[in-house]
Design an enzyme around this catalytic site. Structure first.
Site, mmCIF file in Angstrom:
data_model
loop_
_atom_site.group_PDB
_atom_site.id
_atom_site.type_symbol
_atom_site.label_atom_id
_atom_site.label_comp_id
_atom_site.label_asym_id
_atom_site.label_seq_id
_atom_site.Cartn_x
_atom_site.Cartn_y
_atom_site.Cartn_z
ATOM 1 N N CYS A 114 43.851 53.740 29.368
ATOM 2 C CA CYS A 114 42.335 53.935 29.486
ATOM 3 C C CYS A 114 41.779 55.030 28.900
ATOM 4 O O CYS A 114 40.406 55.318 28.793
ATOM 5 C CB CYS A 114 42.010 54.191 31.015
ATOM 6 N N LYS A 163 38.945 53.953 42.574
ATOM 7 C CA LYS A 163 39.720 53.272 41.694
ATOM 8 C C LYS A 163 41.277 53.541 41.812
ATOM 9 O O LYS A 163 41.722 54.467 41.559
ATOM 10 C CB LYS A 163 39.371 53.094 40.486
ATOM 11 N N TYR A 167 35.568 36.979 41.177
ATOM 12 C CA TYR A 167 35.735 35.656 40.315
ATOM 13 C C TYR A 167 35.595 34.523 41.023
ATOM 14 O O TYR A 167 35.483 33.313 40.555
ATOM 15 C CB TYR A 167 37.493 35.806 39.702
ATOM 16 N N SER A 204 41.609 40.890 40.584
ATOM 17 C CA SER A 204 42.094 39.386 39.877
ATOM 18 C C SER A 204 43.455 39.019 40.885
ATOM 19 O O SER A 204 43.415 37.831 41.100
ATOM 20 C CB SER A 204 42.600 39.814 38.484
ATOM 21 N N LYS A 220 37.603 49.838 44.598
ATOM 22 C CA LYS A 220 38.349 48.719 43.791
ATOM 23 C C LYS A 220 39.879 49.042 44.192
ATOM 24 O O LYS A 220 40.317 50.166 44.188
ATOM 25 C CB LYS A 220 38.250 48.797 42.564
ATOM 26 N N GLU A 275 36.030 61.777 45.560
ATOM 27 C CA GLU A 275 35.527 61.083 44.427
ATOM 28 C C GLU A 275 34.277 60.540 44.363
ATOM 29 O O GLU A 275 33.686 60.562 43.562
ATOM 30 C CB GLU A 275 36.802 59.935 44.005
HETATM 31 C C1 PBG Z 1 40.434 48.596 33.429
HETATM 32 C C2 PBG Z 1 39.951 47.628 34.530
HETATM 33 C C3 PBG Z 1 41.022 47.086 35.202
HETATM 34 C C4 PBG Z 1 40.383 46.145 36.098
HETATM 35 C C5 PBG Z 1 38.910 46.295 35.628
HETATM 36 N N1 PBG Z 1 38.731 47.125 34.744
HETATM 37 C C6 PBG Z 1 42.582 47.397 35.116
HETATM 38 C C7 PBG Z 1 43.156 48.346 35.170
HETATM 39 O O1 PBG Z 1 42.855 49.515 35.743
HETATM 40 O O2 PBG Z 1 44.303 48.190 34.695
HETATM 41 C C8 PBG Z 1 41.035 45.206 37.235
HETATM 42 C C9 PBG Z 1 40.353 44.274 37.552
HETATM 43 C C10 PBG Z 1 40.902 43.139 38.214
HETATM 44 O O3 PBG Z 1 42.207 43.010 38.583
HETATM 45 O O4 PBG Z 1 40.391 42.219 38.554
HETATM 46 N N2 PBG Z 1 39.444 49.227 32.770
#
Ligand code: PBG
Length: 326
Positions: free
Chosen positions: A131, A196, A314, A275, A249, A234
């Site tokens: 990232c 996150k 989604y 996801s 998240k 955070e």
């Molecule tokens: C990375 C990012 C990720 C997701 C959203 N932005 C993946 C990661 O951190 O590897 C994951 C979203 C999902 O799993 O639906 N910028």
């Protein structure tokens, strides 16, 4: 004889009574639909592990979003799958990059009727899949901040309403805020991926976005799920740095964090139902082992009840249809 004086069942007797008393409702206008834009695709490419989700060519994005707005969803979160990757992830800030082009097309087609949110990160654009910018086998925080600034400004130039820095670099919100303000985009809001986690629930996304790291993992920058209080710190830091919306998240395994955040902070809270949360429901539903629409309603209601104001999911496209068929 001591029969109960208080009878909780009184208010559960009819559908109308139950509906009258509901105070947690999921509405399509509080949902955000993630959209994957594939620079190389000529037709929609199905994502294997996410039935019903496609990587879209630019030419299809307006039609796809029209379907969403027809159903009452008025926000999208854009992710790019670029044609070329390099060490610096330079296509992430190209003026004609796939997210920048899609943003322009969407703003032209929908104007203020659609909230365009863009993911500000490098993992889809770097050859190594991390990232940020890698130096000596480590993601360098401050070098990455400069690149995140360029990405955010390029999205704002294209017309994004909200930018969403998701790289989990320290200081990313203040860096992005400063760059936006310096370039005249003080009205562009920031949705910070504040809490996150380094989660295994991102697997299907990495297939969709082609963003699996080539070496190592993301634990050096994303949060450890076994540490309880770090999330609040955070989030407090991000609010201090100027975040307009904070995010937790994933969502389902982190309802406690969403709840704690909603008790503590007076800023809008987004929850990203990621996801694998989608893929798990789809896989079980395909086996006929549960009623998909009922389960999704229950899950999204739980995320809202925990304290989320908006939910990135989604399932956004299907929710209204399911609510109407109830
Ligand atoms: C990375 C990012 C990720 C997701 C959203 N932005 C993946 C990661 O951190 O590897 C994951 C979203 C999902 O799993 O639906 N910028």
């Amino acid at each position: 004889m001591s029969f109960p004086k208080v009878r909780m069942r009184r208010l559960r007797r009819t559908t109308a009574l139950r509906q009258l008393l509901r105070n947690v409702k999921v509405h399509p206008s509080n949902l955000v639909y993630p959209v994957f834009l594939d620079e190389k695709a000529e037709a929609p490419v199905p994502v294997n592990s996410m039935p019903g989700v496609y990587r879209l060519p630019l030419g299809k994005v307006v039609d796809e979003v029209q379907e969403l707005t027809d159903r009452g969803v008025c926000a999208v979160l854009l992710f790019g799958v670029p044609a070329t990757k390099d060490e610096e992830g330079s296509s992430a800030y190209a003026a004609d990059g796939v997210v920048q082009e899609a943003t322009r097309m969407l703003k032209e087609a929908f104007g203020g009727g659609l909230v365009v949110i863009t993911d500000v990160c490098l993992c889809e654009y770097t050859s190594h899949g991390h990232c940020g910018i890698v130096e000596k086998n480590e993601v360098s925080n401050d070098v990455t901040l400069r690149v995140l600034q360029k990405i955010a400004v390029s999205h704002a130039e294209a017309g994004a309403d909200v930018v969403a820095p998701s790289a989990m670099m320290d200081g990313q919100v203040s860096a992005v805020r400063q760059a936006l303000d310096e370039h005249g985009y003080s009205d562009v809001a920031i949705m910070a991926y504040s809490a996150k986690y380094a989660s295994s629930f991102y697997g299907p996304f990495r297939e969709a976005a082609g963003s699996t790291p080539m070496f190592g993992d993301r634990q050096g920058y994303q949060m450890d799920y076994a540490r309880a209080y770090e999330a609040l710190r955070e989030m407090a830091l991000d609010i201090d740095e100027g975040a307009d919306i904070i995010m937790v998240k994933p969502a389902l395994a982190y309802l406690d964090i969403i709840h704690a955040a909603s008790q503590r902070f007076q800023v809008p809270i987004a929850a990203y139902s990621v996801s694998a949360e989608y893929a798990m429901v789809k896989a079980v539903a395909q086996n006929g082992w549960l009623n998909e629409s009922a389960v999704v309603n229950e899950l999204l209601t739980a995320i809202k009840r925990a304290g989320a104001d908006l939910i990135i999911t989604y399932f956004a496209k299907d929710v209204n249809t399911w609510m109407q068929s109830k």
